[in-house]
Design a protein around this motif. Structure first.
Motif, short mmCIF file in Angstrom:
data_model
loop_
_atom_site.label_atom_id
_atom_site.label_comp_id
_atom_site.label_asym_id
_atom_site.label_seq_id
_atom_site.Cartn_x
_atom_site.Cartn_y
_atom_site.Cartn_z
N LYS A 121 31.72 -54.25 -119.29
CA LYS A 121 30.78 -54.93 -118.30
C LYS A 121 30.93 -55.65 -117.95
N ILE A 122 30.42 -54.59 -116.63
CA ILE A 122 30.78 -56.14 -114.62
C ILE A 122 29.69 -57.15 -114.68
N PRO A 123 29.74 -57.84 -113.99
CA PRO A 123 28.94 -58.75 -113.37
C PRO A 123 27.72 -58.48 -112.19
N ILE A 124 26.69 -58.09 -111.34
CA ILE A 124 26.50 -57.89 -110.06
C ILE A 124 26.15 -58.81 -109.83
N SER A 125 27.49 -58.45 -108.80
CA SER A 125 28.24 -59.17 -107.74
C SER A 125 28.79 -58.57 -107.11
N ASN A 126 29.04 -59.35 -105.88
CA ASN A 126 29.70 -58.30 -104.72
C ASN A 126 31.36 -57.93 -105.30
N LYS A 127 31.66 -58.59 -106.40
CA LYS A 127 33.30 -58.58 -106.79
C LYS A 127 33.57 -57.24 -106.99
N SER A 128 32.84 -56.10 -106.36
CA SER A 128 33.06 -54.77 -106.85
C SER A 128 31.77 -53.87 -105.92
N VAL A 129 32.06 -52.62 -105.77
CA VAL A 129 31.03 -51.74 -104.99
C VAL A 129 29.69 -51.44 -106.01
N ALA A 130 29.92 -51.18 -107.39
CA ALA A 130 28.75 -51.11 -108.36
C ALA A 130 28.16 -52.33 -107.78
N GLY A 131 28.72 -53.18 -108.18
CA GLY A 131 28.51 -54.53 -108.09
C GLY A 131 27.13 -55.33 -106.86
N TYR A 132 28.03 -54.66 -106.41
CA TYR A 132 27.07 -55.36 -104.71
C TYR A 132 26.07 -54.47 -104.49
N VAL A 133 26.51 -52.49 -105.05
CA VAL A 133 25.07 -52.03 -105.08
C VAL A 133 24.28 -52.30 -105.75
N VAL A 191 23.56 -48.35 -99.80
CA VAL A 191 24.27 -47.10 -100.31
C VAL A 191 25.56 -47.55 -99.55
N VAL A 192 26.45 -47.37 -100.07
CA VAL A 192 27.85 -47.42 -100.13
C VAL A 192 28.65 -46.02 -99.64
N ARG A 193 28.79 -46.08 -98.41
CA ARG A 193 29.43 -44.54 -98.17
C ARG A 193 30.57 -44.73 -97.34
N VAL A 241 39.97 -42.60 -102.61
CA VAL A 241 40.25 -41.90 -101.64
C VAL A 241 37.95 -42.21 -101.12
N SER A 242 37.94 -41.00 -100.60
CA SER A 242 36.19 -41.58 -100.30
C SER A 242 35.45 -41.52 -101.30
N MET A 243 33.89 -42.39 -101.22
CA MET A 243 33.57 -43.12 -102.22
C MET A 243 32.16 -43.01 -101.65
N LEU A 244 30.96 -42.69 -102.66
CA LEU A 244 29.36 -42.66 -101.83
C LEU A 244 28.87 -43.35 -103.26
N ALA A 245 28.35 -44.67 -102.72
CA ALA A 245 27.67 -45.24 -104.02
C ALA A 245 26.20 -45.31 -103.77
N VAL A 246 25.45 -44.77 -105.31
CA VAL A 246 23.62 -44.99 -104.77
C VAL A 246 23.55 -45.97 -106.32
N PRO A 247 22.78 -46.86 -105.62
CA PRO A 247 21.87 -47.18 -106.69
C PRO A 247 20.94 -46.42 -107.30
N GLN A 255 28.70 -43.43 -109.13
CA GLN A 255 29.83 -43.85 -107.78
C GLN A 255 30.16 -42.55 -107.73
N LEU A 256 30.20 -41.66 -106.14
CA LEU A 256 30.83 -40.56 -106.55
C LEU A 256 32.28 -40.66 -106.00
N ILE A 257 33.09 -40.18 -106.73
CA ILE A 257 34.68 -40.50 -105.78
C ILE A 257 34.98 -38.97 -105.29
N ASN A 258 35.44 -39.37 -104.01
CA ASN A 258 36.61 -38.32 -103.21
C ASN A 258 36.20 -36.87 -103.58
N ARG A 259 35.66 -36.62 -102.27
CA ARG A 259 34.54 -35.06 -101.83
C ARG A 259 36.40 -34.56 -101.21
N ARG A 260 35.73 -33.62 -101.84
CA ARG A 260 36.92 -32.43 -102.16
C ARG A 260 36.88 -31.42 -101.24
#
Ligand SMILES: [Fe+2]
Ligand SMILES: [Fe+2]
Length: 510
Positions: free
Chosen positions: A72-84, A90-92, A120-126, A139-144
């Motif tokens: 379990k991670i906190p909803i905070s800016n310490k991770s991409v998912a937490g920030y989103v 969206v984080v792209r 490497v590349s990331m797309l994170a959406v709420p 969180q989608l990671i590394n578009r091929r």
């Protein structure tokens, strides 16, 4: 068809598929698979909201096998998912290594370091539904670069490209559908849990009234579920055509958990009655016997004292005879009070004790038993009078009335009708409606076998001892031969060893 058109069509299909899925674990897998499919992502992770945090619930990766913990991670800016989750932005990112210090979030490489995989590349959406409810983060990671080739463990950055604006659009559209599906599924799950807890509370309520049958409903339900699975496995014959899916199994489980709920409406002294007479009724007769005993002794003394008879030996001999006869009569009463089948002649003996004046020692109590007491002791089998038996049998109608008041969902709508028929017999001699053969629901015929088996093998009934498994099966066989229970189902019950392997069996054997 262009990539965008294809993806749009796929998105429509996906929306339909997600809307139909009720199992949360399957739904989450589908969300990740579809999202990666739409955006050519090599890996993906899913977080769900839980309390005030995010629970890492699922990851998929085509290049490395990943063991992950449901941290379990906190909803905070310490991770991409937490920030989103916190910002619902969206984080792209084309390259996470090149995220500047001014970014509103930190990059947490703990997971990459542990798995040996490089994001490497990331797309994170709420995952937000139409009401604005946050369900989680995708969180989608590394578009091929080559959508069809997995990156492998030691890939170069050249194989990875940035997620584009269209990927973001697709991911967001999917996220909306996914959020709605997750919220719905969680709602269904909470309704299911609520129903489960109400059913279990109801079972506890029955068992607290009748602790002697403790565990009966749970065991019958477990047998029924096993039997339903065995029926489902059958490929031939009548049972080959009967299928028990997840919902049907749940339906028979609820019906069996609640089949005896109506006992709540049966008077407690009848429900737990272990002997023909209530304890206070037997006490009354015992006291009467003691009084008679005293009176006999007193009469004998009186005779001696008043010189009514000069032969004291004769007085003593008569007293011995009278006391012996009294004790024999008391023994007859005590034996008749047990719920076993009355031996030949015992019924007549009991009746005599209610009509024949004692004529013992000149006492003035005419009979040892009242007519009412003799009638109760004269019950030829079991411990219940006809009226009491009828009252116990009414538990089926009480169960039905209670279950009909519950607004069951369509998948569970037959719960009342199944439970209503659990005391019907194939030949029409059952109750309460005297249904015959196929008039009795198939599930109720299954339940009847499980119900009888448990009543026989449980060591907790007041009126009889537990019988061994083999004897219980023999008794069921004889009921089958007598046309009372479904013989095909009984054969399956026996061959599939529905009763075996249940842990609780070990606990209840004395
Ligand atoms: Fe019953
Ligand atoms: Fe029962």
């Amino acid at each position: 068809m262009g990539r965008i058109n294809q993806a749009t069509r796929r998105l429509l299909d996906v929306s339909m598929a997600l809307g139909q899925e009720r199992r949360l674990d399957v739904l989450l897998e589908k969300i990740l698979t579809y999202a990666r499919d739409l955006t050519s992502a090599d890996a993906a992770s899913l977080y769900l909201t839980e309390g005030k945090g995010l629970r890492f619930v699922l990851t998929q990766n085509d290049s490395v096998d990943i063991e992950f913990k449901r941290v379990k991670i906190p909803i905070s800016n310490k991770s991409v998912a937490g920030y989103v989750a916190r910002s619902k932005n969206v984080v792209r990112a084309a390259d996470l290594d090149r995220i500047g210090k001014n970014a509103p979030f930190s990059i947490n490489r703990k997971f990459d370091n542990a798995s040996g995989y490089r994001s490497v590349s990331m797309l994170a959406v709420p995952l937000v539904d139409s009401h604005g409810t946050l369900a989680g983060v995708l969180q989608l990671i590394n578009r091929r670069k080559n959508p069809k080739a997995a990156l492998g463990k030691d890939f170069s950055k050249k194989q990875v490209i940035a997620f584009g604006a269209h990927d973001q659009e697709f991911a967001m559209a999917l996220a909306g559908q996914a959020a709605a599906a997750i919220v719905n599924t969680r709602l269904y799950d909470s309704i299911d849990n609520l129903l489960e807890s109400i059913v279990h509370a109801s079972v506890s309520a029955i068992e607290s009234r009748d602790p002697t049958t403790s565990g009966h409903s749970v065991r019958v339900a477990a047998y029924c579920v096993e039997l339903a699975k065995a029926v489902d496995r059958e490929e031939k014959g009548v049972m080959g055509a009967v299928h028990f899916g997840r919902d049907a199994i749940r339906e028979i489980r609820f019906a069996s958990l609640l089949h005896d709920f109506g006992k709540i409406g049966v008077r407690e002294d009848i429900l737990v009655k272990a002997h023909k007479l209530q304890p206070h009724e037997l006490d009354k007769i015992e006291t009467r016997g003691e009084m008679l005993d005293l009176q006999m002794r007193f009469t004998a003394l009186n005779r001696k004292f008043n010189g009514l008879s000069s032969d004291t030996v004769k007085i003593d001999a008569r007293l011995r005879d009278d006391l012996k006869r009294l004790e024999e009569n008391m023994q007859t009463i005590r034996k008749a009070n047990n719920p076993s089948v009355l031996p030949k002649g015992r019924f007549e003996e009991i009746s005599r004790l209610a009509v024949e004046p004692l004529g013992i020692g000149g006492c003035d109590i005419l009979t040892l038993l009242s007519r009412e007491e003799a009638e109760k002791l004269g019950i030829r089998k079991g411990s219940l009078s006809k009226a009491e038996r009828r009252e116990i049998q009414r538990h089926v109608a009480h169960t039905y009335d209670f279950l009909c008041k519950i607004l069951w969902t369509p998948e569970l709508k037959r719960v009342p009708e199944i439970a209503y028929a659990h005391h019907e017999k194939i030949d029409g001699t059952g109750y309460p409606r005297g249904l015959k053969g196929s008039e009795i629901p198939f599930e109720a015929r299954m339940m009847t076998i499980c119900d009888i088996y448990d009543a026989l093998t449980a060591s907790d009934r007041p009126y009889k001892k537990a019988v061994p498994q083999e004897t219980a099966l023999e008794i069921l066989q004889s009921e089958g031969r007598a046309g009372l229970i479904d013989t095909e189902l009984l054969a399956l019950f026996t061959s599939a060893k529905v009763f075996a392997g249940q842990d609780f069996l070990k606990d209840r054997r004395k």
